[in-house]
Design a protein around this motif. Sequence first.
Motif, PDB file in Angstrom:
ATOM      1  N   THR A  10       0.823  -1.212   0.000  1.00  0.00           N
ATOM      2  CA  THR A  10       0.000   0.000   0.000  1.00  0.00           C
ATOM      3  C   THR A  10       0.858   1.264   0.000  1.00  0.00           C
ATOM      4  O   THR A  10       2.048   1.231   0.310  1.00  0.00           O
ATOM      5  N   ALA A  11       0.181   2.386  -0.279  1.00  0.00           N
ATOM      6  CA  ALA A  11       0.876   3.674  -0.279  1.00  0.00           C
ATOM      7  C   ALA A  11       1.154   4.126   1.152  1.00  0.00           C
ATOM      8  O   ALA A  11       0.300   3.987   2.032  1.00  0.00           O
ATOM      9  N   MET A  12       2.359   4.623   1.378  1.00  0.00           N
ATOM     10  CA  MET A  12       2.723   5.179   2.696  1.00  0.00           C
ATOM     11  C   MET A  12       3.571   6.407   2.415  1.00  0.00           C
ATOM     12  O   MET A  12       4.598   6.318   1.736  1.00  0.00           O
ATOM     13  N   GLY A  13       3.102   7.552   2.950  1.00  0.00           N
ATOM     14  CA  GLY A  13       3.813   8.808   2.704  1.00  0.00           C
ATOM     15  C   GLY A  13       5.277   8.730   3.110  1.00  0.00           C
ATOM     16  O   GLY A  13       5.592   8.233   4.192  1.00  0.00           O
ATOM     17  N   GLN A 129      -9.544  -1.370   4.962  1.00  0.00           N
ATOM     18  CA  GLN A 129      -8.528  -1.351   6.016  1.00  0.00           C
ATOM     19  C   GLN A 129      -9.196  -1.406   7.384  1.00  0.00           C
ATOM     20  O   GLN A 129      -9.896  -0.484   7.787  1.00  0.00           O
ATOM     21  N   GLY A 133      -4.876  -1.584  11.219  1.00  0.00           N
ATOM     22  CA  GLY A 133      -3.956  -1.030  10.223  1.00  0.00           C
ATOM     23  C   GLY A 133      -3.256   0.245  10.664  1.00  0.00           C
ATOM     24  O   GLY A 133      -3.709   0.950  11.563  1.00  0.00           O
ATOM     25  N   GLY A 134      -2.149   0.547   9.992  1.00  0.00           N
ATOM     26  CA  GLY A 134      -1.329   1.706  10.340  1.00  0.00           C
ATOM     27  C   GLY A 134      -1.801   2.993   9.709  1.00  0.00           C
ATOM     28  O   GLY A 134      -2.529   2.987   8.719  1.00  0.00           O
ATOM     29  N   GLY A 161      -4.904  -4.494   6.971  1.00  0.00           N
ATOM     30  CA  GLY A 161      -4.962  -4.214   8.404  1.00  0.00           C
ATOM     31  C   GLY A 161      -4.554  -5.441   9.178  1.00  0.00           C
ATOM     32  O   GLY A 161      -5.377  -6.312   9.464  1.00  0.00           O
ATOM     33  N   GLY A 162      -3.246  -5.547   9.493  1.00  0.00           N
ATOM     34  CA  GLY A 162      -2.790  -6.636  10.356  1.00  0.00           C
ATOM     35  C   GLY A 162      -2.154  -7.812   9.639  1.00  0.00           C
ATOM     36  O   GLY A 162      -1.861  -8.823  10.265  1.00  0.00           O
ATOM     37  N   MET A 182      -0.721  -4.788   2.351  1.00  0.00           N
ATOM     38  CA  MET A 182       0.063  -4.582   3.574  1.00  0.00           C
ATOM     39  C   MET A 182       0.864  -3.286   3.464  1.00  0.00           C
ATOM     40  O   MET A 182       1.478  -3.010   2.435  1.00  0.00           O
ATOM     41  N   GLY A 183       0.849  -2.528   4.557  1.00  0.00           N
ATOM     42  CA  GLY A 183       1.678  -1.331   4.632  1.00  0.00           C
ATOM     43  C   GLY A 183       2.879  -1.596   5.530  1.00  0.00           C
ATOM     44  O   GLY A 183       4.028  -1.667   5.070  1.00  0.00           O
ATOM     45  N   THR A 184       2.590  -1.787   6.817  1.00  0.00           N
ATOM     46  CA  THR A 184       3.656  -1.940   7.818  1.00  0.00           C
ATOM     47  C   THR A 184       4.674  -3.016   7.419  1.00  0.00           C
ATOM     48  O   THR A 184       5.886  -2.805   7.532  1.00  0.00           O
ATOM     49  N   MET A 294      10.514   9.267   9.945  1.00  0.00           N
ATOM     50  CA  MET A 294      10.535   8.373   8.785  1.00  0.00           C
ATOM     51  C   MET A 294      11.591   8.758   7.748  1.00  0.00           C
ATOM     52  O   MET A 294      11.989   7.932   6.936  1.00  0.00           O
ATOM     53  N   PRO A 305       3.747   6.318  12.190  1.00  0.00           N
ATOM     54  CA  PRO A 305       2.489   5.631  11.900  1.00  0.00           C
ATOM     55  C   PRO A 305       2.779   4.137  11.782  1.00  0.00           C
ATOM     56  O   PRO A 305       3.786   3.746  11.172  1.00  0.00           O
ATOM     57  N   GLY A 307       0.924  -0.100  11.829  1.00  0.00           N
ATOM     58  CA  GLY A 307      -0.099  -1.089  12.121  1.00  0.00           C
ATOM     59  C   GLY A 307       0.328  -1.848  13.369  1.00  0.00           C
ATOM     60  O   GLY A 307       1.524  -1.935  13.674  1.00  0.00           O
TER      61      GLY A 307
HETATM   62  C1  FMN Z   1       4.159   4.447   7.888  1.00  0.00           C
HETATM   63  C2  FMN Z   1       2.811   4.441   7.267  1.00  0.00           C
HETATM   64  C3  FMN Z   1       2.434   5.508   6.461  1.00  0.00           C
HETATM   65  C4  FMN Z   1       1.190   5.517   5.833  1.00  0.00           C
HETATM   66  N1  FMN Z   1       0.878   6.533   4.989  1.00  0.00           N
HETATM   67  C5  FMN Z   1      -0.268   6.475   4.256  1.00  0.00           C
HETATM   68  C6  FMN Z   1      -0.541   7.461   3.270  1.00  0.00           C
HETATM   69  O1  FMN Z   1       0.234   8.409   3.060  1.00  0.00           O
HETATM   70  N2  FMN Z   1      -1.693   7.353   2.553  1.00  0.00           N
HETATM   71  C7  FMN Z   1      -2.566   6.314   2.750  1.00  0.00           C
HETATM   72  O2  FMN Z   1      -3.595   6.245   2.063  1.00  0.00           O
HETATM   73  N3  FMN Z   1      -2.339   5.371   3.700  1.00  0.00           N
HETATM   74  C8  FMN Z   1      -1.209   5.417   4.440  1.00  0.00           C
HETATM   75  N4  FMN Z   1      -0.943   4.440   5.358  1.00  0.00           N
HETATM   76  C9  FMN Z   1      -1.866   3.287   5.485  1.00  0.00           C
HETATM   77  C10 FMN Z   1      -1.402   2.133   4.576  1.00  0.00           C
HETATM   78  O3  FMN Z   1      -1.462   2.497   3.214  1.00  0.00           O
HETATM   79  C11 FMN Z   1      -2.207   0.834   4.765  1.00  0.00           C
HETATM   80  O4  FMN Z   1      -3.553   1.039   4.435  1.00  0.00           O
HETATM   81  C12 FMN Z   1      -2.062   0.235   6.140  1.00  0.00           C
HETATM   82  O5  FMN Z   1      -0.714   0.303   6.531  1.00  0.00           O
HETATM   83  C13 FMN Z   1      -2.530  -1.203   6.160  1.00  0.00           C
HETATM   84  O6  FMN Z   1      -2.425  -1.778   7.433  1.00  0.00           O
HETATM   85  P1  FMN Z   1      -1.090  -2.553   7.962  1.00  0.00           P
HETATM   86  O7  FMN Z   1      -0.156  -1.490   8.359  1.00  0.00           O
HETATM   87  O8  FMN Z   1      -1.594  -3.366   9.113  1.00  0.00           O
HETATM   88  O9  FMN Z   1      -0.572  -3.399   6.841  1.00  0.00           O
HETATM   89  C14 FMN Z   1       0.284   4.435   6.042  1.00  0.00           C
HETATM   90  C15 FMN Z   1       0.665   3.378   6.877  1.00  0.00           C
HETATM   91  C16 FMN Z   1       1.904   3.368   7.486  1.00  0.00           C
HETATM   92  C17 FMN Z   1       2.290   2.191   8.353  1.00  0.00           C
END
Ligand code: FMN
Length: 344
Positions: A10-13, A129, A133-134, A161-162, A182-184, A294, A305, A307
Amino acid sequence: MGCDYPIIQTAMGWVALPELVAATSNAGAFGFLALATAGPKEAIEMMDQTLSLTDKPFGVNFHMFQPGADEIVQAILDRKIKAVSYSRSPTPDYIKAFKQQGIVCIPTVGALKHAIKAEQLGADALVIQGSEGGGHTGSTPTTLLLSSVLENVEIPVVAAGGFRDGSGLAASLAWGACGIAMGTRFMMTEESPVPSKTKEAYLSAQVEEIKITKKFDGLSHRLIFNKYIQKIDRSNPISLFIMSVSSAWKYKQITKASFSDLFKSFVAMLKGDDLTISQSIMSANSPAIIQKAMVEGSPHEGAMPSGQVAGIISNLPSCQDLIDQIMDEFGVAADNFKKIQDKL
Ligand SMILES: Cc1cc2nc3c(=O)[nH]c(=O)nc-3n(C[C@H](O)[C@H](O)[C@H](O)COP(=O)(O)O)c2cc1C
């Protein structure tokens, strides 16, 4: 979406940058570039850089209210990027243009009503999500959100999420999802650009320390409760106001709040009113505070941020090793399903 395995990064800033996205897509999963935290010029450069690092499909995440959104959308269309993700639906014109180009619209939602709305607005698929989730997150756990969304929409649903492994993939497919996102777990990989000191802080975080607060930026945000976030979360309206002003000062951010707004807020808080101005100052500061951890590698002075799954992750594999391992574990889980089915 043209990937080999039903796994989305997933996207994470400031984390889902070209190297991580290309490593994910090259390993057979599907990476999403985080463009919502970039200006239009940087966003377009990031797309081009990713295109130069992989010939596999990948997607981009953007925010329709970000500066330069029109330019970014045009660049997505010009480059025929495979998929777009968003959390607030773009205008019908944008969605129509994406669909005409065959670009998959796959928003992320954190609540059933948003899932139903996103489908009505033309989404081709959804990432749901759950609250584990994070980052910004809702209040419904993944399993419950997944079940209720699957009962109420027709389009394919990806569970987030998880998740971290092949058992999670098997479980979500058994539930009726078409994959996991998955993000985290991807943030905690070799190719993730997060500085090693910050990755160490994630590795040592416990599940119980990764909690939700609304005091960081006014939205429900799941983060590692380091000393800085603990202090924010414990603060009363007046101390939150003082912290927000001092962090605005520290990070020299433009808060858009005038002196008279600040004074009115201070008086309102003395009377026990809401936190709106403090929260908007914190919200304006939040990108700089997140970057502190970060990007700059100071995990204890910034915000992380995360999960809850970070509490049960203990390694930093390459994306290729991670995906191979998930698919091996999935194979074991699928064999187990088959053994049980054979006995029935
Ligand atoms: C460090 C971090 C930064 C994130 N930044 C964004 C973001 O910029 N935009 C967004 O839509 N979601 C963001 N998320 C949410 C993730 O895209 C994703 O939906 C989420 O991490 C999924 O849950 P998980 O962490 O349990 O895998 C972020 C999550 C993390 C952990």
